[in-house]
Design a protein around this motif. Sequence first.
Motif, mmCIF file in Angstrom:
data_model
loop_
_atom_site.group_PDB
_atom_site.id
_atom_site.type_symbol
_atom_site.label_atom_id
_atom_site.label_comp_id
_atom_site.label_asym_id
_atom_site.label_seq_id
_atom_site.Cartn_x
_atom_site.Cartn_y
_atom_site.Cartn_z
ATOM 1 N N GLY A 28 0.819 -1.201 0.000
ATOM 2 C CA GLY A 28 0.000 0.000 0.000
ATOM 3 C C GLY A 28 0.857 1.256 0.000
ATOM 4 N N SER A 29 0.187 2.360 0.231
ATOM 5 C CA SER A 29 0.862 3.654 0.258
ATOM 6 C C SER A 29 0.391 4.442 1.467
ATOM 7 C CB SER A 29 0.551 4.426 -1.032
ATOM 8 O OG SER A 29 1.145 5.715 -1.001
ATOM 9 N N ARG A 76 -9.183 -20.128 2.281
ATOM 10 C CA ARG A 76 -9.468 -18.752 1.841
ATOM 11 C C ARG A 76 -8.483 -17.767 2.437
ATOM 12 N NH1 ARG A 76 -11.859 -15.017 4.583
ATOM 13 N NH2 ARG A 76 -12.817 -16.515 6.046
ATOM 14 N N LEU A 77 -8.249 -17.883 3.741
ATOM 15 C CA LEU A 77 -7.318 -16.983 4.415
ATOM 16 C C LEU A 77 -5.901 -17.145 3.882
ATOM 17 C CD1 LEU A 77 -8.676 -17.367 8.058
ATOM 18 C CD2 LEU A 77 -8.743 -15.290 6.676
ATOM 19 N N ARG A 78 -5.552 -18.441 3.596
ATOM 20 C CA ARG A 78 -4.191 -18.681 3.090
ATOM 21 C C ARG A 78 -4.010 -18.060 1.717
ATOM 22 N NH1 ARG A 78 0.061 -18.504 1.829
ATOM 23 N NH2 ARG A 78 1.791 -20.010 1.941
ATOM 24 N N THR A 79 -5.030 -18.139 0.887
ATOM 25 C CA THR A 79 -4.945 -17.533 -0.450
ATOM 26 C C THR A 79 -4.898 -16.015 -0.358
ATOM 27 O OG1 THR A 79 -6.161 -19.400 -1.401
ATOM 28 C CG2 THR A 79 -6.105 -17.363 -2.686
ATOM 29 N N GLN A 80 -5.731 -15.440 0.511
ATOM 30 C CA GLN A 80 -5.770 -13.983 0.673
ATOM 31 C C GLN A 80 -4.467 -13.443 1.240
ATOM 32 O OE1 GLN A 80 -9.160 -13.297 3.154
ATOM 33 N NE2 GLN A 80 -10.656 -13.592 1.489
ATOM 34 N N LEU A 81 -3.772 -14.296 2.028
ATOM 35 C CA LEU A 81 -2.563 -13.819 2.708
ATOM 36 C C LEU A 81 -1.490 -13.404 1.700
ATOM 37 C CD1 LEU A 81 -1.301 -13.396 5.488
ATOM 38 C CD2 LEU A 81 -0.418 -15.724 5.370
ATOM 39 N N ASP A 82 -1.434 -14.074 0.556
ATOM 40 C CA ASP A 82 -0.403 -13.754 -0.439
ATOM 41 C C ASP A 82 -0.590 -12.360 -1.038
ATOM 42 O OD1 ASP A 82 0.785 -16.204 -0.047
ATOM 43 O OD2 ASP A 82 -0.342 -17.191 -1.663
ATOM 44 N N GLU A 83 -1.804 -11.833 -0.984
ATOM 45 C CA GLU A 83 -2.097 -10.508 -1.548
ATOM 46 C C GLU A 83 -2.559 -9.517 -0.488
ATOM 47 O OE1 GLU A 83 -1.440 -9.857 -4.635
ATOM 48 O OE2 GLU A 83 -0.951 -11.943 -5.170
ATOM 49 N N ALA A 84 -2.512 -9.921 0.781
ATOM 50 C CA ALA A 84 -3.068 -9.085 1.852
ATOM 51 C C ALA A 84 -2.280 -7.798 2.025
ATOM 52 C CB ALA A 84 -3.070 -9.870 3.160
ATOM 53 N N HIS A 85 -2.995 -6.685 2.222
ATOM 54 C CA HIS A 85 -2.366 -5.370 2.447
ATOM 55 C C HIS A 85 -2.159 -5.180 3.947
ATOM 56 C CE1 HIS A 85 -2.950 -4.460 -1.770
ATOM 57 N NE2 HIS A 85 -4.258 -4.764 -1.661
ATOM 58 N N VAL A 86 -1.191 -5.894 4.446
ATOM 59 C CA VAL A 86 -0.927 -5.890 5.888
ATOM 60 C C VAL A 86 0.574 -5.912 6.109
ATOM 61 C CG1 VAL A 86 -3.065 -7.112 6.423
ATOM 62 C CG2 VAL A 86 -0.969 -8.426 6.011
ATOM 63 N N VAL A 87 0.963 -5.547 7.327
ATOM 64 C CA VAL A 87 2.368 -5.631 7.744
ATOM 65 C C VAL A 87 2.425 -6.489 9.002
ATOM 66 C CG1 VAL A 87 4.364 -4.365 8.647
ATOM 67 C CG2 VAL A 87 3.056 -3.442 6.723
#
Length: 402
Positions: A28-29, A76-87
């Motif tokens: 993100g920014s 679902r969570l595992r798939t989302q984790l690869d693109e998740a906007h988190v730190v």
Amino acid sequence: MNDWTAFGRVDADGTVYVKTAEGDRVVGSWQAGTPEEGLAHFARRFEDLVTEVDLVEARLKSGAADAAHSLTSVKRLRTQLDEAHVVGDIDGLAARLDRLATLAEEKAGEARAAREVARTEAVARKTALVEEAEKIAADATGWKSAGDRLKEILDEWKTIRGVDKKTDGELWKRFAAARDGFTRRRGAHFATLDGQRKQAQSAKEDLVTEAESLAESTEWSSTANRLKELMTEWKSAPRAAKEAEQRLWERFRAAQDAFFTRRSEVFSARDAEYQGNLEKKQAILAEVEAIDVDADPRGAQNRMRDAQAAWHDAGRVPREAAASLDRRWRAAEERIRVAMDSAWRKTSPQDNPLLRQMREQVAEAEEKLARARSAGDNRRIKEAEQALASKKQFLALAEQAN
């Protein structure tokens, strides 16, 4: 995990990166504040993700959630984790989700196995019910109890779940056929019942004749047993025509009443006699319990001998009072025996070797209790206290006897 720089960074242009084993990834920014605030913002998103994983894991491990549904959520969570906007610790959370996926697959397999076991058990239960119904349809002659049992089988059948539709349909056809067969056979039985009325009447007339022949008997036990047997035979015999059934029953019941009324009168007279014997024995017992052995040991012995003879001559007492009365009599005899032994053997307490030995045992018990308390062993303390109390009690009784 307040130092989020270990898991991410913010470039001078505001681009936010998360650190992973495969390298930094843009998530993100951030232009609204300091880099630290930016990292904290994306870290909170990561915490929300962790909270969701925590919830899935807790429900999976507690059994509150369906394992297959949990597996879907984990994937679902595992798939989302690869693109998740988190730190945050992306790699650690990914490993955790992989472990949860394995666990969910295991539990899903266990659930499938359990459902298969339940299905097998349900099929076995319904099969057993069908076989019982078929046996009833083929062999049962207790029409009411058999009919009631078929109703119970139907009620139980409705509570059994988990059988596949095809198997359930096949089993139901067998059960319905068995029930219909029983109904037809029962109908045929009652259709021929009218032809058996005269035979039933003849059989019951024989029962009445025998009952009337026993009405004046004085063989109380054997006659009472036989009349009870006749009653059982009466109940098991088919019914005669309504008017004949009622007339024969009145004669049968009158014969029974005549015998049991006479027996009751005899037993009442005997009970009155036994009650008088009870009063005699109670009076004898009161005298025995009042004997003062210490005042006149020899006289007490003579009085006890006379009381024993009178007790024997008093005769039997009512059964419900016998046990209690005998216990009191034995206690009174024992009290007098002990008191007389003490009177003949009484010695000075200081010279009595038994008392010296018992005092030594009390002293030893006190020492054991002290050692147990010093050791702080609650079990030994309790045992030592009980042993000391018992020895003191026996010592006190022995000192009183001297």
